[in-house]
Design a protein around this motif. Structure first.
Motif, PDB file in Angstrom:
ATOM      1  N   ARG A 161       0.827  -1.207   0.000  1.00 35.74           N
ATOM      2  CA  ARG A 161       0.000   0.000   0.000  1.00 35.74           C
ATOM      3  C   ARG A 161       0.861   1.258   0.000  1.00 35.74           C
ATOM      4  N   TYR A 194      -4.806  -6.087   6.928  1.00 41.27           N
ATOM      5  CA  TYR A 194      -6.103  -5.410   6.781  1.00 41.27           C
ATOM      6  C   TYR A 194      -6.021  -4.207   5.857  1.00 41.27           C
ATOM      7  N   HIS A 195      -4.845  -3.571   5.828  1.00 39.84           N
ATOM      8  CA  HIS A 195      -4.749  -2.344   5.034  1.00 39.84           C
ATOM      9  C   HIS A 195      -4.687  -2.632   3.533  1.00 39.84           C
ATOM     10  N   ASP A 237     -10.836   1.557   6.330  1.00 40.42           N
ATOM     11  CA  ASP A 237      -9.660   1.799   7.172  1.00 40.42           C
ATOM     12  C   ASP A 237     -10.063   1.959   8.630  1.00 40.42           C
ATOM     13  N   ASP A 238     -11.208   2.630   8.825  1.00 42.77           N
ATOM     14  CA  ASP A 238     -11.634   2.917  10.186  1.00 42.77           C
ATOM     15  C   ASP A 238     -12.238   1.695  10.881  1.00 42.77           C
ATOM     16  N   PHE A 239     -12.709   0.741  10.107  1.00 43.24           N
ATOM     17  CA  PHE A 239     -13.340  -0.435  10.721  1.00 43.24           C
ATOM     18  C   PHE A 239     -13.125  -1.640   9.815  1.00 43.24           C
ATOM     19  N   ALA A 240     -12.160  -2.451  10.184  1.00 42.28           N
ATOM     20  CA  ALA A 240     -11.829  -3.613   9.358  1.00 42.28           C
ATOM     21  C   ALA A 240     -11.479  -4.794  10.258  1.00 42.28           C
ATOM     22  N   PRO A 241     -12.494  -5.411  10.860  1.00 36.67           N
ATOM     23  CA  PRO A 241     -12.203  -6.489  11.810  1.00 36.67           C
ATOM     24  C   PRO A 241     -11.838  -7.793  11.101  1.00 36.67           C
ATOM     25  N   VAL A 242     -10.800  -7.748  10.266  1.00 35.16           N
ATOM     26  CA  VAL A 242     -10.478  -8.936   9.468  1.00 35.16           C
ATOM     27  C   VAL A 242     -10.062 -10.114  10.340  1.00 35.16           C
ATOM     28  N   ASP A 243      -9.397  -9.829  11.456  1.00 31.79           N
ATOM     29  CA  ASP A 243      -8.945 -10.936  12.303  1.00 31.79           C
ATOM     30  C   ASP A 243     -10.131 -11.651  12.928  1.00 31.79           C
ATOM     31  N   GLY A 244     -11.127 -10.855  13.368  1.00 33.25           N
ATOM     32  CA  GLY A 244     -12.340 -11.434  13.923  1.00 33.25           C
ATOM     33  C   GLY A 244     -13.103 -12.224  12.869  1.00 33.25           C
TER      34      GLY A 244
END
Lengths: 307, 220
Positions: free
Chosen positions: A146, A175-176, A294-301
Motif C-alpha cells: 500500500r 487489513y490495510h 480503514d476505520d473499521f476492518a475487523p479482518v482478524d475477527g
C-alpha cells in the motif's frame, strides 16, 4: 507473498505435505532463514522444490521445468487478459516463490512487470532458489504494497494481489490491503480498462465465506464488476475486479480466450481450460458481509469467526 | 478508600496506555504498511513515553503533593488522544511525502519513519498517562514502612490495567468499534481521569498530614 493449501485439497498434495514434513526433519532443506516476517524454508523433495513460510507451503516448483508444479490459483492471475487484451504493464503485490512472475516473464516477455515484496529475504530466495531473474522487464521493490501504491505515479493495466500469509492458526490478512480506501487507491493506479486480480483464501460456499464475502462487498463498492475464479486444488479464490461497467458472461469470455490464443497474445497452454472456473454470482455470505474500511476492518475477527 | 481510588485511577491509566499502543499500531499500518517496523516503533515509542512519564511523574509528585496537579497532565493527554483522528493523517502524510516518489524509500527510513510517526502521535498522551502511577505512589504511601507494599500495589494495578487494555483492544474493541471511536473513547476516559483527580484533593489531604507524621518520626 503467499497463500495456500489446507485440509480439503487433493490427496497428492496432502501426501506431498507429509513428505515435506518428513524431509524437513531428515534433510532436503536447501535453505532456511528467519526474516522479520517469516521463518522461511526451501525444501527439495524428488523433483519438487517448495517454499514454506512458518511451516506452510507458499510455492511449489518443478526442478526440471520451473514453469510447472505451481499451484493452480496462480494461473488465474492471467485472467485479466480477458478484460484487457492490450496489457503492457502489470503490478504484482507479493513475490513469494515467484510463480506468477516466472510465468509472465516466459509467456509475455514484452510485458513490464513490477513486483512489490515486503520481505527482502524473500527476494533473495526467489532469485537464488526459484529461478526468478530480475530483468529489464522485471523489477522488484522492497516495500509494503500500500505504501508503494500510494507513492507511485505510474498507472498499470493490471494489478495482481497475492499478499496473504497463513499458518496452522489460520490465514492472516494484512487489513490495510483489504479496505475500501485500498481498493480506491488501486483503482486510481489502474488505466481506463484496468483489471485487479485478488487472491483470497476461502470458498464461495460455507467455510470462511465471511472474509470472502466481505472482500467481495468491499471490492464491489469500488469496482463496477467483480467476478470469481475458485481454484480446484486449494482453497484459493481469485477475485477479478474491472473498471469496465459491462457485465460479461462465460460465453463472451471463452470467445475472448479463443481470440487471445489465436493471435498468440496468450500462449499459456492451460489458459482456455482455466476460464471455465469463472463464476459471477456473489458468495452466499454476501448479504451479511461487512464493508471493510480503514476505520473499521475487523479482518482478524472475521477470519477466526468463520473458521 | 484512598488506596482503592488510587488503584482504580492507576488501573485505568494502564488500560488507556495499552489501548493506544495496540490500536495505534493498527492505525499506523494504514499509512506505513503492515511492516514489522511498525510494531517495533510502536512498542519502542510507548516504552520511551513510559520511562519519561515515570521519571517526571515521580519528580513532580515530590514537588506538588496534590492529586489535582495530575489534571494538568491528564487533561491535555486526553485532548490530544481525542483529536488523533483529526491531526494524525496530516502528520503522517508529511512524513511519507518528504521522500521523492520516483524511487523507493531508503531502508533506514522504512525503519525509522514509523517510529517518527508513533512519536509525534502517541508519545505525549502516553507520557501523561504514565505519570499517574509514580504520582499515586507518592501520595498514597504515608509511611516509609509501607512504601514497598504501596508501590507494588500501584505498579501491579497499572500493569493489570495494561493487560486488560491489550486483550480488550485486540479481542473486542477492534471487532466492535471504529478506530476513530476507540481514540475518542480513550481520550474521553483520560480527560475524565484528569477531572476526577482535579476534584480529589480532599480525599488525599490526610496523606499530607500523614507525611508530616512521618517527618515527625512518630510513625517510624
Amino acid at each position: 507473498m503467499i497463500s495456500l493449501v489446507n485440509g480439503v485439497i487433493a490427496w497428492p498434495l496432502i501426501a506431498a505435505t507429509l513428505l515435506l514434513k518428513f524431509s524437513v526433519s531428515y534433510g532436503g532443506t536447501v535453505f532456511e532463514a528467519a526474516s522479520p516476517y517469516h521463518n522461511i524454508r526451501v525444501v527439495d523433495q524428488g523433483n519438487v522444490r517448495t517454499l514454506s513460510f512458518d511451516g506452510t507451503m507458499e510455492t511449489r516448483m518443478s526442478l526440471q521445468d520451473p514453469l510447472k508444479g505451481h499451484f493452480e490459483y496462480t494461473e488465474y492471475f492471467h485472467m485479466p487478459w480477458l478484460w484487457n487484451g492490450q496489457i503492457t504493464n502489470v503490478l504484482m503485490m507479493g513475490l513469494g516463490g515467484a510463480s506468477a512472475q516466472r510465468a509472465y516473464a516466459h509467456y509475455y516477455p514484452d510485458i513490464w512487470v513490477e513486483t512489490v515484496e515486503i520481505d527482502p529475504v524473500v527476494f533473495k530466495v526467489a532469485t537464488n532458489y526459484f529461478n526468478f531473474k530480475p530483468a529489464a522487464t522485471q523489477r522488484v521493490h522492497i516495500s509494503d504494497g500500500r505504501v508503494f501504491l500510494r507513492r507511485t505515479e505510474a498507472k498499470y493495466d493490471a494489478i495482481i494481489m497475492d499478499a496473504y500469509a497463513k499458518n496452522r492458526y489460520g490465514s492472516f490478512i494484512p487489513y490495510h490491503l483489504a479496505t475500501k480506501e485500498f481498493f480506491q487507491l488501486a483503482a486510481e493506479r489502474l488505466t481506463t480498462n484496468g483489471v485487479i486480480a485478488y487472491n483470497v483464501i476461502g470458498t464461495l460456499q460455507g467455510w470462511r465465506a465471511d472474509i470472502l464475502g466481505s472482500i467481495y462487498r468491499t471490492m464491489k463498492s469500488v469496482f463496477p464488476q467483480v467476478y470469481f475464479f475458485p481454484a480446484t486444488d486449494s482453497l484459493n479464490v481469485v477475485l477479478v475486479g474491472t473498471k469496465s461497467e459491462k457485465k460479461v458472461g462465460l460465453p463472451t469470455l471463452l470467445q475472448k480466450a479463443s481470440d487471445l490464443i489465436q493471435t498468440k497474445r496468450v500462449t499459456m497452454p492451460t489458459f482456455r481450460s482455466r476460464v471455465y472456473a469463472f463464476k459471477s454470482e456473489p458468495p452466499l455470505s454476501y448479504s451479511r458481509s461487512l464493508l471493510l474500511a480503514d476505520d473499521f476492518a475487523p479482518v482478524d475477527g472475521l477470519l477466526s469467526g468463520a473458521k | 478508600m484512598r488506596n482503592v481510588a488510587a488503584t482504580i485511577l492507576v488501573f485505568l491509566g494502564g488500560f488507556a496506555i495499552m489501548v493506544l499502543e495496540i490500536i495505534g499500531a493498527r492505525y499506523l499500518a494504514k499509512d506505513f504498511g503492515g511492516s514489522f517496523y511498525v510494531w517495533i516503533s510502536q512498542i519502542g515509542v510507548i516504552l520511551i513515553a513510559l520511562a519519561l512519564g515515570y521519571y517526571v511523574g515521580g519528580a513532580l509528585a515530590d514537588r506538588w503533593r496534590r492529586v489535582s496537579f495530575l489534571a494538568w497532565l491528564l487533561v491535555p493527554a486526553g485532548v490530544i488522544t481525542w483529536f488523533i483522528p483529526n491531526f494524525a493523517g496530516g502528520l503522517i502524510d508529511a512524513i511519507i511525502s518528504r521522500h521523492p516518489t520516483d524511487r523507493d524509500i531508503p531502508l533506514v527510513w522504512q525503519k525509522l519513519d514509523p517510529a517518527l510517526g508513533s512519536s509525534l502521535i502517541f508519545l505525549l498522551p502516553c507520557f501523561g498517562l504514565a505519570t499517574l502511577a509514580p504520582y499515586m505512589i507518592r501520595l498514597v504511601a504515608t509511611r516509609m514502612s509501607h512504601v514497598g507494599k504501596i508501590s507494588g500495589l500501584m505498579i501491579a494495578a497499572s500493569t493489570v490495567g495494561s493487560i486488560a487494555g491489550v486483550f480488550i483492544s485486540g479481542y473486542v474493541l477492534i471487532d466492535q468499534m471504529t478506530v476513530t471511536n476507540i481514540f475518542r473513547a480513550t481520550g474521553a476516559l483520560t480527560v475524565i481521569l484528569g477531572i476526577t483527580c482535579f476534584f480529589m484533593d480532599s480525599l488525599f489531604v490526610e496523606i499530607n498530614s500523614g507525611a508530616v507524621h512521618c517527618n515527625d518520626g512518630r510513625q517510624i
